[in-house]
Design a protein around this motif. Sequence first.
Motif, PDB file in Angstrom:
ATOM      1  N   LEU A   1       0.820  -1.209   0.000  1.00 45.17           N
ATOM      2  CA  LEU A   1       0.000   0.000   0.000  1.00 45.17           C
ATOM      3  C   LEU A   1       0.857   1.264   0.000  1.00 45.17           C
ATOM      4  N   TYR A   2       1.992   1.200   0.704  1.00 41.81           N
ATOM      5  CA  TYR A   2       2.851   2.378   0.818  1.00 41.81           C
ATOM      6  C   TYR A   2       4.004   2.365  -0.192  1.00 41.81           C
ATOM      7  N   LYS A   3       3.960   1.376  -1.112  1.00 37.71           N
ATOM      8  CA  LYS A   3       4.973   1.271  -2.170  1.00 37.71           C
ATOM      9  C   LYS A   3       6.393   1.302  -1.601  1.00 37.71           C
ATOM     10  N   THR A   4       6.623   0.437  -0.618  1.00 33.82           N
ATOM     11  CA  THR A   4       7.922   0.357   0.028  1.00 33.82           C
ATOM     12  C   THR A   4       8.240  -1.102   0.325  1.00 33.82           C
ATOM     13  N   THR A   5       9.334  -1.337   0.982  1.00 35.81           N
ATOM     14  CA  THR A   5       9.656  -2.685   1.451  1.00 35.81           C
ATOM     15  C   THR A   5       9.837  -2.654   2.956  1.00 35.81           C
ATOM     16  N   ILE A   6       9.365  -3.709   3.603  1.00 42.12           N
ATOM     17  CA  ILE A   6       9.536  -3.876   5.047  1.00 42.12           C
ATOM     18  C   ILE A   6      10.065  -5.289   5.249  1.00 42.12           C
ATOM     19  N   ASN A   7      11.382  -5.410   5.474  1.00 41.89           N
ATOM     20  CA  ASN A   7      11.991  -6.729   5.621  1.00 41.89           C
ATOM     21  C   ASN A   7      11.792  -7.311   7.018  1.00 41.89           C
ATOM     22  N   GLU A   8      11.959  -6.457   8.008  1.00 45.93           N
ATOM     23  CA  GLU A   8      11.939  -6.929   9.388  1.00 45.93           C
ATOM     24  C   GLU A   8      10.943  -6.131  10.213  1.00 45.93           C
ATOM     25  N   TYR A   9      10.392  -6.795  11.216  1.00 52.08           N
ATOM     26  CA  TYR A   9       9.536  -6.107  12.177  1.00 52.08           C
ATOM     27  C   TYR A   9       9.618  -6.826  13.510  1.00 52.08           C
ATOM     28  N   MET A  10       9.305  -6.117  14.574  1.00 52.32           N
ATOM     29  CA  MET A  10       9.254  -6.670  15.917  1.00 52.32           C
ATOM     30  C   MET A  10       7.992  -6.149  16.597  1.00 52.32           C
ATOM     31  N   VAL A  11       7.371  -6.969  17.424  1.00 57.68           N
ATOM     32  CA  VAL A  11       6.164  -6.563  18.120  1.00 57.68           C
ATOM     33  C   VAL A  11       6.151  -7.191  19.508  1.00 57.68           C
ATOM     34  N   ALA A  12       5.566  -6.489  20.463  1.00 51.68           N
ATOM     35  CA  ALA A  12       5.439  -7.010  21.826  1.00 51.68           C
ATOM     36  C   ALA A  12       4.113  -6.549  22.420  1.00 51.68           C
ATOM     37  N   ALA A  13       3.517  -7.399  23.238  1.00 52.05           N
ATOM     38  CA  ALA A  13       2.335  -7.016  24.012  1.00 52.05           C
ATOM     39  C   ALA A  13       2.821  -6.378  25.304  1.00 52.05           C
TER      40      ALA A  13
END
Length: 506
Positions: A400-412
């Motif tokens: 949607l944002y015409k980009t690349t996202i290779n890595e992500y991190m998430v925590a509760a």
Amino acid sequence: MAIIGKLVKAGLDITAKLQSEEENPKISQENQLRELLTQAKDTVFGKYYGFYEILKSKDLISSFRNEVPIFNYKEIDSKWWHRQQRLEDITWPGKPDFFARSSGTTGKKSKRIPITNEFIASMRSVGTSMISSLHEFSFSESLFESEVLMLSSSANLDKNKHGFQEGEISGINVSNFPEWYQIFYRPGKEIASINDWDERISAIADQAPQWNIGAIAGIPSWVLLMLQKIIERHNLKNIHEIWPNFQVYASGGVAFETYREDFEAICEKPITILDTYLASEGFIAYTSKPDTLAMKLALNHGYFFEFIPFDNRGVNESGEILKKPMVLGIDEVEVGQEYVLLLSSCAGAWRYIIGDVIRFESLNPPQIRITGRTKFFLNVVGSQLSEEKMDKAILKLAELYKTTINEYMVAAMKNEDGDYMHQWVIVSEVDAEGLSEKLDELLKSANKNYAVARSKALKSISLKVISKKMYTSYLSQKNKKGGQTKTPKVMKPEKMEALLNFINQF
């Protein structure tokens, strides 16, 4: 060299034609278990759990399940593997010459997985089967005239005080390559033994013009950085300017899809992606057919597999194994269903929880995909977010944002009012404005449980964007660059706090 390519390709085709029809998976797995029990029956573990009696049973598999408990790492190490470091014949005959430190960890807290000679042979055997399956693909003869670049962890292993050597599994494999591998293996043992990641990559970039690379293997994040370094060093438009025969990339360790667009950007020609399931515990599966990233289970290579349903029959709401879970064999699983994988192997692992969740894509032959890790299952307040579901949302967000996202991190985590929220950190060059709201929408629309959680106990989400340079700096600070290093996508709150503190320094 052209004649060599023709001969190798012809040899693979002949081998495929000569191979007899594969054994029934259930029979194959029972034979594997019988062989494992027979080899280990005189070990301390084998005597303790009555392998002699299990081998006499009319129902071998049921008897094995009744007598041998399920182990996680902490349990099997505290009771058995720590003794295997000093003594012989504990969970497998002899005393291992190697122990694999678990991927992405260093120091005293590392898991140490025993690596036996039989286990090293089994990994080579799976690799040979993977190479044999290449006849299914329409590769040109130039591939078989080329060299293979394996981006591993350091092959310079550490000597433990108990006499064995230790390092990451890819480094152990490279250190045990026979001499004739040097004909086609790159970067070679000398460069592979350089401990410092940046120095090793620099040496690879320097030597790159001298090589004829047709295939590359390694974790996507680090392979991508290596290729970008080579392109930068030699002022190239794309990697095919220096390696025109580069046709195959064997991925592994993490899901490839979030890296696909970046790989396509540095390639002039299409490349074939093969997925591999190569862990410290074994070379478990590999892509054997074109046009899919599903992986064929290695059923005949010294492994016995069991499967725990990843639902209320096998795990609790947090993805933890029940005390008495349902356990299924290869003949009882279903296509489309998710399972926690149990492994018994010629390294002395017995009914061992690797921690991966897999889904069957087909049963003839048995082919799987890794959908996540049990500990990467985010369900503190019923959101039921698996790694696969999060990957899909991140891919859609990038599109949607015409980009690349290779890595992500998430925590509760809990906010200032004590309410639960999800804290995200994504690695991209995109503007952060509006991203959290859009990601929230994507997760709600794709996952009913998440939508319900957001209407109740999960009060909000927060999102920060960091650059690839900052992410690499973070890994460098943690001494976790290169090799098999993988950042956990679902973090514990204290780990996320440490990451946020690092980000806030800039």
